[in-house]
Motif scaffolding. Structure first.
Motif, PDB file in Angstrom:
ATOM      1  N   ARG A  66      -2.548   9.379  -1.672  1.00  0.00           N
ATOM      2  CA  ARG A  66      -3.376  10.465  -1.909  1.00  0.00           C
ATOM      3  C   ARG A  66      -4.690   9.975  -1.472  1.00  0.00           C
ATOM      4  N   VAL A  67      -5.220   8.756  -1.713  1.00  0.00           N
ATOM      5  CA  VAL A  67      -6.657   8.286  -1.117  1.00  0.00           C
ATOM      6  C   VAL A  67      -6.645   8.590   0.321  1.00  0.00           C
ATOM      7  N   VAL A  68      -5.469   8.017   1.049  1.00  0.00           N
ATOM      8  CA  VAL A  68      -5.611   8.227   2.745  1.00  0.00           C
ATOM      9  C   VAL A  68      -5.599   9.933   2.828  1.00  0.00           C
ATOM     10  N   PRO A  75      -2.020  15.423   5.491  1.00  0.00           N
ATOM     11  CA  PRO A  75      -0.920  14.392   5.009  1.00  0.00           C
ATOM     12  C   PRO A  75      -0.091  14.137   6.299  1.00  0.00           C
ATOM     13  N   GLY A  76       0.003  15.062   7.316  1.00  0.00           N
ATOM     14  CA  GLY A  76       0.702  14.705   8.466  1.00  0.00           C
ATOM     15  C   GLY A  76       0.228  13.779   9.467  1.00  0.00           C
ATOM     16  N   ALA A  77      -0.959  13.277   9.131  1.00  0.00           N
ATOM     17  CA  ALA A  77      -1.621  12.384   9.960  1.00  0.00           C
ATOM     18  C   ALA A  77      -1.262  10.758   9.585  1.00  0.00           C
ATOM     19  N   LEU A 109      -8.716  -1.148  13.904  1.00  0.00           N
ATOM     20  CA  LEU A 109      -8.521   0.137  14.778  1.00  0.00           C
ATOM     21  C   LEU A 109      -7.499  -0.105  15.952  1.00  0.00           C
ATOM     22  N   LEU A 110      -6.590   0.827  15.795  1.00  0.00           N
ATOM     23  CA  LEU A 110      -5.607   0.707  16.759  1.00  0.00           C
ATOM     24  C   LEU A 110      -5.535   1.607  18.143  1.00  0.00           C
ATOM     25  N   GLU A 111      -4.679   1.519  19.043  1.00  0.00           N
ATOM     26  CA  GLU A 111      -4.520   2.322  20.290  1.00  0.00           C
ATOM     27  C   GLU A 111      -4.188   3.478  19.638  1.00  0.00           C
ATOM     28  N   GLY A 112      -4.588   4.684  20.459  1.00  0.00           N
ATOM     29  CA  GLY A 112      -4.254   5.784  20.290  1.00  0.00           C
ATOM     30  C   GLY A 112      -4.720   6.691  19.326  1.00  0.00           C
ATOM     31  N   ASN A 113      -6.088   6.297  19.211  1.00  0.00           N
ATOM     32  CA  ASN A 113      -6.830   6.809  17.726  1.00  0.00           C
ATOM     33  C   ASN A 113      -6.131   6.886  16.466  1.00  0.00           C
ATOM     34  N   ARG A 114      -5.585   5.759  16.250  1.00  0.00           N
ATOM     35  CA  ARG A 114      -4.977   5.296  15.198  1.00  0.00           C
ATOM     36  C   ARG A 114      -5.736   4.115  14.178  1.00  0.00           C
ATOM     37  N   VAL A 115      -5.616   4.102  13.058  1.00  0.00           N
ATOM     38  CA  VAL A 115      -6.262   3.139  12.044  1.00  0.00           C
ATOM     39  C   VAL A 115      -5.382   2.746  11.299  1.00  0.00           C
ATOM     40  N   ALA A 124      -4.222  -1.333 -15.348  1.00  0.00           N
ATOM     41  CA  ALA A 124      -4.463  -2.460 -16.615  1.00  0.00           C
ATOM     42  C   ALA A 124      -4.968  -3.666 -16.134  1.00  0.00           C
ATOM     43  N   GLY A 125      -5.783  -3.795 -15.012  1.00  0.00           N
ATOM     44  CA  GLY A 125      -6.216  -4.658 -14.680  1.00  0.00           C
ATOM     45  C   GLY A 125      -5.379  -5.517 -13.494  1.00  0.00           C
ATOM     46  N   GLN A 126      -4.115  -5.032 -13.168  1.00  0.00           N
ATOM     47  CA  GLN A 126      -3.050  -5.651 -12.513  1.00  0.00           C
ATOM     48  C   GLN A 126      -3.065  -4.967 -11.135  1.00  0.00           C
ATOM     49  N   LYS A 127      -2.801  -5.937 -10.205  1.00  0.00           N
ATOM     50  CA  LYS A 127      -2.457  -5.234  -8.786  1.00  0.00           C
ATOM     51  C   LYS A 127      -0.800  -4.737  -8.937  1.00  0.00           C
ATOM     52  N   VAL A 128      -0.524  -3.493  -8.981  1.00  0.00           N
ATOM     53  CA  VAL A 128       0.621  -2.783  -8.944  1.00  0.00           C
ATOM     54  C   VAL A 128       1.235  -2.718  -7.707  1.00  0.00           C
ATOM     55  N   LEU A 129       0.471  -2.452  -6.486  1.00  0.00           N
ATOM     56  CA  LEU A 129       1.400  -2.484  -5.122  1.00  0.00           C
ATOM     57  C   LEU A 129       0.557  -3.614  -4.317  1.00  0.00           C
ATOM     58  N   GLY A 130       1.339  -4.252  -3.513  1.00  0.00           N
ATOM     59  CA  GLY A 130       1.111  -5.071  -2.580  1.00  0.00           C
ATOM     60  C   GLY A 130       1.416  -4.951  -1.206  1.00  0.00           C
ATOM     61  N   ARG A 131       0.626  -5.424  -0.328  1.00  0.00           N
ATOM     62  CA  ARG A 131       0.991  -4.884   1.133  1.00  0.00           C
ATOM     63  C   ARG A 131       0.932  -3.489   1.301  1.00  0.00           C
ATOM     64  N   ALA A 132      -0.028  -2.653   0.632  1.00  0.00           N
ATOM     65  CA  ALA A 132       0.144  -1.398   0.785  1.00  0.00           C
ATOM     66  C   ALA A 132      -0.576  -0.993   2.266  1.00  0.00           C
ATOM     67  N   VAL A 133      -0.115  -0.534   3.048  1.00  0.00           N
ATOM     68  CA  VAL A 133      -0.555  -0.383   4.406  1.00  0.00           C
ATOM     69  C   VAL A 133      -0.041   1.215   5.076  1.00  0.00           C
ATOM     70  N   ALA A 134      -1.093   1.823   5.448  1.00  0.00           N
ATOM     71  CA  ALA A 134      -0.843   3.161   5.861  1.00  0.00           C
ATOM     72  C   ALA A 134      -1.513   2.915   7.555  1.00  0.00           C
ATOM     73  N   VAL A 135      -0.590   3.571   8.481  1.00  0.00           N
ATOM     74  CA  VAL A 135      -1.076   3.844   9.714  1.00  0.00           C
ATOM     75  C   VAL A 135      -1.430   5.438   9.864  1.00  0.00           C
ATOM     76  N   VAL A 136      -2.781   5.714  10.357  1.00  0.00           N
ATOM     77  CA  VAL A 136      -3.200   7.190  10.409  1.00  0.00           C
ATOM     78  C   VAL A 136      -3.671   7.439  11.713  1.00  0.00           C
ATOM     79  N   SER A 137      -3.316   8.486  12.017  1.00  0.00           N
ATOM     80  CA  SER A 137      -3.748   9.174  13.340  1.00  0.00           C
ATOM     81  C   SER A 137      -5.108  10.195  13.104  1.00  0.00           C
ATOM     82  N   VAL A 138      -6.328   9.589  13.746  1.00  0.00           N
ATOM     83  CA  VAL A 138      -7.461  10.386  13.507  1.00  0.00           C
ATOM     84  C   VAL A 138      -7.921  11.059  14.730  1.00  0.00           C
ATOM     85  N   PRO A 139      -8.743  12.252  14.640  1.00  0.00           N
ATOM     86  CA  PRO A 139      -9.311  12.580  16.022  1.00  0.00           C
ATOM     87  C   PRO A 139     -10.166  11.927  16.645  1.00  0.00           C
TER      88      PRO A 139
END
Length: 139
Positions: A66-68, A75-77, A109-115, A124-139
């Motif tokens: 949701r942050v992204v 959301p379709g990006a 910054l990736l090719e094709g206007n993607r990041v 509770a002070g602990q990392k609950v997700l690791g390697r959390a990565v999204a590729v997003v298309s931006v205008p």
């Protein structure tokens, strides 16, 4: 909505905090069809070695993206998204529940206007997700 040419590696997305209580878990279980008792039965969760009732991993993953989607405005990006589940989000039955704090930054910054956006999700002070990565298309 961000514009590709205005973005730089290291730019931070607005952080967000998401409360999670037992009612959220019940609603998610109904929507997802995942009624595993570790997500609602304290006694069972403790018997199988968990510290208590835990949020569904996919629920936590959905909160983090949701942050992204809020940042990009569409959301379709989101063209790719993946995480590793590192710690469970323990949701006490205390009228308050738990919280998941999510921050993000542009990792590349990736090719094709993607990041590539790298997310950090904490509870509770602990990392609950690791390697959390999204590729997003931006205008």
């Amino acid at each position: 909505m961000p514009r590709y040419e205005e973005l730089a590696v290291g730019d931070e997305l607005p952080s967000q905090s998401f409360p999670v209580d037992r009612a959220d878990l019940v609603r998610y279980a109904g929507a997802a069809g995942d009624f595993n008792p570790i997500h609602w039965n304290e006694r069972f969760a403790l018997q199988v070695g968990l510290p208590g009732v835990i949020a569904h991993g996919m629920f936590t993953m959905a909160q983090a993206i949701r942050v992204v989607t809020d940042w990009v405005g569409d959301p379709g990006a989101v063209v790719e998204y993946g995480v590793r589940f590192t710690k469970p989000v323990v949701v006490p039955d205390d009228g308050v529940g738990a919280g998941v704090e999510v921050s993000g930054k542009i990792g590349a910054l990736l090719e094709g206007n993607r990041v590539r956006v790298e997310l950090t999700a904490m509870s509770a002070g602990q990392k609950v997700l690791g390697r959390a990565v999204a590729v997003v298309s931006v205008p």
